[in-house]
Design a protein around this motif. Sequence first.
Motif, PDB file in Angstrom:
ATOM      1  N   GLY A 151       0.806  -1.222   0.000  1.00  0.00           N
ATOM      2  CA  GLY A 151       0.000   0.000   0.000  1.00  0.00           C
ATOM      3  C   GLY A 151       0.836   1.268   0.000  1.00  0.00           C
ATOM      4  N   LEU A 152       2.152   1.145   0.096  1.00  0.00           N
ATOM      5  CA  LEU A 152       3.003   2.343   0.152  1.00  0.00           C
ATOM      6  C   LEU A 152       3.399   2.772  -1.258  1.00  0.00           C
ATOM      7  CD1 LEU A 152       5.355   1.312   3.111  1.00  0.00           C
ATOM      8  CD2 LEU A 152       3.585   3.084   3.162  1.00  0.00           C
ATOM      9  N   GLU A 153       3.161   4.043  -1.537  1.00  0.00           N
ATOM     10  CA  GLU A 153       3.556   4.546  -2.864  1.00  0.00           C
ATOM     11  C   GLU A 153       5.002   4.991  -2.843  1.00  0.00           C
ATOM     12  OE1 GLU A 153       0.965   7.583  -4.343  1.00  0.00           O
ATOM     13  OE2 GLU A 153      -0.758   6.288  -3.935  1.00  0.00           O
ATOM     14  N   ASP A 154       5.648   4.867  -3.996  1.00  0.00           N
ATOM     15  CA  ASP A 154       7.053   5.273  -4.085  1.00  0.00           C
ATOM     16  C   ASP A 154       7.176   6.762  -3.755  1.00  0.00           C
ATOM     17  OD1 ASP A 154       9.713   4.679  -4.506  1.00  0.00           O
ATOM     18  OD2 ASP A 154       9.647   5.491  -6.537  1.00  0.00           O
ATOM     19  N   GLY A 155       8.056   7.100  -2.832  1.00  0.00           N
ATOM     20  CA  GLY A 155       8.286   8.501  -2.462  1.00  0.00           C
ATOM     21  C   GLY A 155       7.321   9.023  -1.412  1.00  0.00           C
ATOM     22  N   ALA A 156       6.371   8.171  -0.962  1.00  0.00           N
ATOM     23  CA  ALA A 156       5.365   8.651  -0.005  1.00  0.00           C
ATOM     24  C   ALA A 156       5.981   8.912   1.367  1.00  0.00           C
ATOM     25  CB  ALA A 156       4.249   7.620   0.120  1.00  0.00           C
ATOM     26  N   PRO A 157       5.629  10.072   1.977  1.00  0.00           N
ATOM     27  CA  PRO A 157       6.096  10.316   3.345  1.00  0.00           C
ATOM     28  C   PRO A 157       5.215   9.566   4.345  1.00  0.00           C
ATOM     29  CG  PRO A 157       4.795  12.176   2.575  1.00  0.00           C
ATOM     30  CD  PRO A 157       4.807  11.166   1.461  1.00  0.00           C
ATOM     31  N   LEU A 158       5.798   9.151   5.450  1.00  0.00           N
ATOM     32  CA  LEU A 158       4.982   8.517   6.499  1.00  0.00           C
ATOM     33  C   LEU A 158       5.681   8.635   7.847  1.00  0.00           C
ATOM     34  CD1 LEU A 158       5.163   4.601   6.440  1.00  0.00           C
ATOM     35  CD2 LEU A 158       6.874   6.055   5.354  1.00  0.00           C
ATOM     36  N   ASP A 159       4.873   8.563   8.906  1.00  0.00           N
ATOM     37  CA  ASP A 159       5.445   8.444  10.246  1.00  0.00           C
ATOM     38  C   ASP A 159       5.545   6.948  10.513  1.00  0.00           C
ATOM     39  OD1 ASP A 159       5.987   8.162  12.904  1.00  0.00           O
ATOM     40  OD2 ASP A 159       4.387   9.461  13.619  1.00  0.00           O
ATOM     41  N   LEU A 160       6.781   6.463  10.466  1.00  0.00           N
ATOM     42  CA  LEU A 160       6.962   5.023  10.564  1.00  0.00           C
ATOM     43  C   LEU A 160       6.522   4.480  11.926  1.00  0.00           C
ATOM     44  CD1 LEU A 160       8.210   2.800   8.663  1.00  0.00           C
ATOM     45  CD2 LEU A 160       9.953   2.690  10.415  1.00  0.00           C
ATOM     46  N   ALA A 161       6.725   5.269  12.973  1.00  0.00           N
ATOM     47  CA  ALA A 161       6.369   4.796  14.319  1.00  0.00           C
ATOM     48  C   ALA A 161       4.858   4.570  14.395  1.00  0.00           C
ATOM     49  CB  ALA A 161       6.820   5.803  15.364  1.00  0.00           C
ATOM     50  N   GLU A 162       4.105   5.489  13.824  1.00  0.00           N
ATOM     51  CA  GLU A 162       2.651   5.346  13.844  1.00  0.00           C
ATOM     52  C   GLU A 162       2.224   4.148  12.988  1.00  0.00           C
ATOM     53  OE1 GLU A 162       0.445   8.472  12.025  1.00  0.00           O
ATOM     54  OE2 GLU A 162      -1.399   7.825  12.996  1.00  0.00           O
ATOM     55  N   ALA A 163       2.875   4.019  11.845  1.00  0.00           N
ATOM     56  CA  ALA A 163       2.528   2.906  10.949  1.00  0.00           C
ATOM     57  C   ALA A 163       2.798   1.553  11.628  1.00  0.00           C
ATOM     58  CB  ALA A 163       3.327   3.024   9.652  1.00  0.00           C
ATOM     59  N   MET A 164       3.916   1.464  12.343  1.00  0.00           N
ATOM     60  CA  MET A 164       4.230   0.195  13.005  1.00  0.00           C
ATOM     61  C   MET A 164       3.253  -0.087  14.144  1.00  0.00           C
ATOM     62  SD  MET A 164       6.641  -1.347  11.457  1.00  0.00           S
ATOM     63  CE  MET A 164       6.026  -0.706   9.938  1.00  0.00           C
ATOM     64  N   MET A 165       2.845   0.972  14.843  1.00  0.00           N
ATOM     65  CA  MET A 165       1.877   0.809  15.930  1.00  0.00           C
ATOM     66  C   MET A 165       0.578   0.215  15.375  1.00  0.00           C
ATOM     67  SD  MET A 165       2.626   1.401  19.053  1.00  0.00           S
ATOM     68  CE  MET A 165       3.780   2.582  19.654  1.00  0.00           C
ATOM     69  N   ARG A 166       0.130   0.757  14.228  1.00  0.00           N
ATOM     70  CA  ARG A 166      -1.119   0.270  13.630  1.00  0.00           C
ATOM     71  C   ARG A 166      -0.980  -1.178  13.167  1.00  0.00           C
ATOM     72  NH1 ARG A 166      -4.759   3.833  11.043  1.00  0.00           N
ATOM     73  NH2 ARG A 166      -4.622   5.844  11.994  1.00  0.00           N
ATOM     74  N   LEU A 167       0.143  -1.450  12.531  1.00  0.00           N
ATOM     75  CA  LEU A 167       0.332  -2.796  11.975  1.00  0.00           C
ATOM     76  C   LEU A 167       0.405  -3.857  13.077  1.00  0.00           C
ATOM     77  CD1 LEU A 167       0.822  -4.525   9.464  1.00  0.00           C
ATOM     78  CD2 LEU A 167       3.260  -3.954   9.595  1.00  0.00           C
ATOM     79  N   THR A 168       1.180  -3.584  14.126  1.00  0.00           N
ATOM     80  CA  THR A 168       1.311  -4.594  15.190  1.00  0.00           C
ATOM     81  C   THR A 168       0.004  -4.723  15.973  1.00  0.00           C
ATOM     82  OG1 THR A 168       2.282  -2.966  16.701  1.00  0.00           O
ATOM     83  CG2 THR A 168       3.816  -4.354  15.459  1.00  0.00           C
ATOM     84  N   PHE A 169      -0.747  -3.638  16.066  1.00  0.00           N
ATOM     85  CA  PHE A 169      -2.047  -3.692  16.752  1.00  0.00           C
ATOM     86  C   PHE A 169      -3.016  -4.572  15.958  1.00  0.00           C
ATOM     87  CE2 PHE A 169      -6.259  -1.687  17.630  1.00  0.00           C
ATOM     88  CZ  PHE A 169      -6.343  -2.046  18.958  1.00  0.00           C
ATOM     89  N   GLU A 170      -3.018  -4.352  14.665  1.00  0.00           N
ATOM     90  CA  GLU A 170      -3.867  -5.154  13.766  1.00  0.00           C
ATOM     91  C   GLU A 170      -3.490  -6.642  13.890  1.00  0.00           C
ATOM     92  OE1 GLU A 170      -3.357  -3.869   9.704  1.00  0.00           O
ATOM     93  OE2 GLU A 170      -4.126  -5.760   8.902  1.00  0.00           O
ATOM     94  N   ILE A 171      -2.190  -6.917  13.983  1.00  0.00           N
ATOM     95  CA  ILE A 171      -1.737  -8.313  14.034  1.00  0.00           C
ATOM     96  C   ILE A 171      -2.110  -8.972  15.355  1.00  0.00           C
ATOM     97  CG2 ILE A 171       0.361  -9.746  14.163  1.00  0.00           C
ATOM     98  CD1 ILE A 171       1.487  -8.007  11.872  1.00  0.00           C
ATOM     99  N   VAL A 172      -1.950  -8.265  16.453  1.00  0.00           N
ATOM    100  CA  VAL A 172      -2.316  -8.882  17.728  1.00  0.00           C
ATOM    101  C   VAL A 172      -3.831  -9.108  17.760  1.00  0.00           C
ATOM    102  CG1 VAL A 172      -2.791  -7.100  19.505  1.00  0.00           C
ATOM    103  CG2 VAL A 172      -1.291  -8.942  20.025  1.00  0.00           C
ATOM    104  N   GLY A 173      -4.599  -8.184  17.212  1.00  0.00           N
ATOM    105  CA  GLY A 173      -6.054  -8.355  17.164  1.00  0.00           C
ATOM    106  C   GLY A 173      -6.437  -9.591  16.374  1.00  0.00           C
ATOM    107  N   LYS A 174      -5.813  -9.782  15.232  1.00  0.00           N
ATOM    108  CA  LYS A 174      -6.181 -10.895  14.352  1.00  0.00           C
ATOM    109  C   LYS A 174      -5.672 -12.238  14.900  1.00  0.00           C
ATOM    110  CE  LYS A 174      -8.073 -12.671  10.864  1.00  0.00           C
ATOM    111  NZ  LYS A 174      -9.530 -12.782  10.931  1.00  0.00           N
ATOM    112  N   LEU A 234      -4.544 -13.141  18.058  1.00  0.00           N
ATOM    113  CA  LEU A 234      -4.965 -13.598  19.384  1.00  0.00           C
ATOM    114  C   LEU A 234      -6.477 -13.511  19.600  1.00  0.00           C
ATOM    115  CD1 LEU A 234      -2.161 -12.173  21.717  1.00  0.00           C
ATOM    116  CD2 LEU A 234      -2.241 -14.358  20.521  1.00  0.00           C
ATOM    117  N   PHE A 235      -7.144 -12.586  18.896  1.00  0.00           N
ATOM    118  CA  PHE A 235      -8.576 -12.371  19.177  1.00  0.00           C
ATOM    119  C   PHE A 235      -9.454 -12.564  17.953  1.00  0.00           C
ATOM    120  CE2 PHE A 235      -6.049 -10.093  22.251  1.00  0.00           C
ATOM    121  CZ  PHE A 235      -6.607 -10.517  23.432  1.00  0.00           C
ATOM    122  N   ASP A 236      -8.845 -12.957  16.851  1.00  0.00           N
ATOM    123  CA  ASP A 236      -9.558 -13.145  15.587  1.00  0.00           C
ATOM    124  C   ASP A 236     -10.508 -11.970  15.325  1.00  0.00           C
ATOM    125  OD1 ASP A 236     -10.160 -14.278  13.227  1.00  0.00           O
ATOM    126  OD2 ASP A 236     -11.514 -15.817  13.999  1.00  0.00           O
ATOM    127  N   ALA A 237     -10.014 -10.764  15.620  1.00  0.00           N
ATOM    128  CA  ALA A 237     -10.850  -9.564  15.455  1.00  0.00           C
ATOM    129  C   ALA A 237     -10.164  -8.593  14.511  1.00  0.00           C
ATOM    130  CB  ALA A 237     -11.066  -8.897  16.812  1.00  0.00           C
TER     131      ALA A 237
END
Length: 453
Positions: A138-161, A163-166
Amino acid sequence: MTAATTPSPRTASAPPRLPGRPVLGHLSSFRNDRVGMLLRLAKTHPEIVEMPMGLARRVVVVSSPALVHEVLSTKQSAFVKAPGLAVFLRPVLGGGLLTSERAVHERQRRLLAPAFAHKRIASYAETMATRAERFAAGLEDGAPLDLAEAMMRLTFEIVGKTLFDAEVVGDARAVGEALTTAMEVAMGQLGSVVPLPPMIPSPQNLRYKRAVARLDEIVYRIIRERRAEGADRGDVLSMLLDARDEDGAAMTDRQVRDEAMTLFLAGHETTANALSWTFYLLARHPEARARMEAELDALDRTPSYEDLKALPYTLAVFKEAMRLYPPAYVLGRKPVEDVVIGDRLVRKGSIVLANVLGIHRREDLWPDPEAFDPARFLGDKERQLPRCAYMPFGAGPRVCIGNHFALMEGHVLLATIARRVRFELRSAEPVELEPLITLRPRGGIAMRAHVRG
Ligand code: HEM
């Protein structure tokens, strides 16, 4: 020191005291320069040191692996968790695994252990890889991002899926804000002269209360939906809902909520910080990044669980990042009785801090300690280290239950994302550390994504 020479609490002398600064001086260092203080103490007092802090607090900082081993393992029965977690994070975590003590802790740990068994964890690898692949694609070439926020979202999504299938992607922002508030308030209290327990209605505590209410809404919603569905999905939530104690009683919604909240928090915040620091270090060390990318490119496919063995340098990168920036950079304990650590008396009621960050940067354990050198973790070098010289996951009976989950997640996410994208820093300024309960990058990490050809 052998048992024969260990003095008793009656004969042992107190640890050396930090000289020359007034009581409030230490408090302001703790508040304003916690990282600097921990690093300095590991050099000036590489064993144990006591520093008065605030009105009635005696803080003991332990910076030697052998003494930390005593605190966390061999003499752990003399300790409980320090108030930072136990009191100030209680509104968030309640009586879940991270904050519970003794028999309750043992029971909960036994109950949750199957979710973290080796085979079970291996089955999470695919979800981790799929979500990481989707993030990178989903990342476009040259796109700016806050990596810390992106990692927080990704790991949160993974723990939800896993451990909680949510599916919790939509809740990530609310949870992120609420957790930040909770940690800021908890740390603010710890560094204040007269800490106000969460039940006192100060403006800060009211903000905290609102944040917790938002978290509760999300977790209770997930529990409600699952109870209504009634199906056993074989995940942690089903395990919690099916659990029965000796009398056959099920856990209350409040107990399930506490365990779920604990796993949500402990299961994503730390891993996200570890990954953010990892990508930060790689952006500043192109030679290490090139070596890792070469290892990933040689594989020529999205790594599966079986492929991980073929990616030792990638894992070493993740481990070395956690040496320099351990997400749980200090571990707090409170002795419930007078106890001798090494040959020093640590008095009941003190706060003992195991200086993980300081130990990870001790020159006698880690030559050229400030250098980022993943090769330190290749082959069996890690096994040759003294006990507790490397302890991002803690030690003893309270060692991180998600240890293997987190290592695998770091390995899979790093490999999957770095195969597709390279992150460059948008500023040459070093990112500062923000030591809350975990070690976060202050203000996030401003990066630019470059899709690899
Ligand atoms: C890089 C990632 C992680 C790091 C650095 C980390 C670090 C730690 C540390 C140091 C402790 C011990 C705290 C203490 O002794 O006071 C701990 C405990 C814990 N961690 Fe982790 N953790 C990570 C990932 C995870 C994950 C992925 C989960 C769950 C999915 C998790 C769940 C827990 C729980 C429940 C405890 C409490 C264990 C107990 O007291 O029995 N952690 N973690």
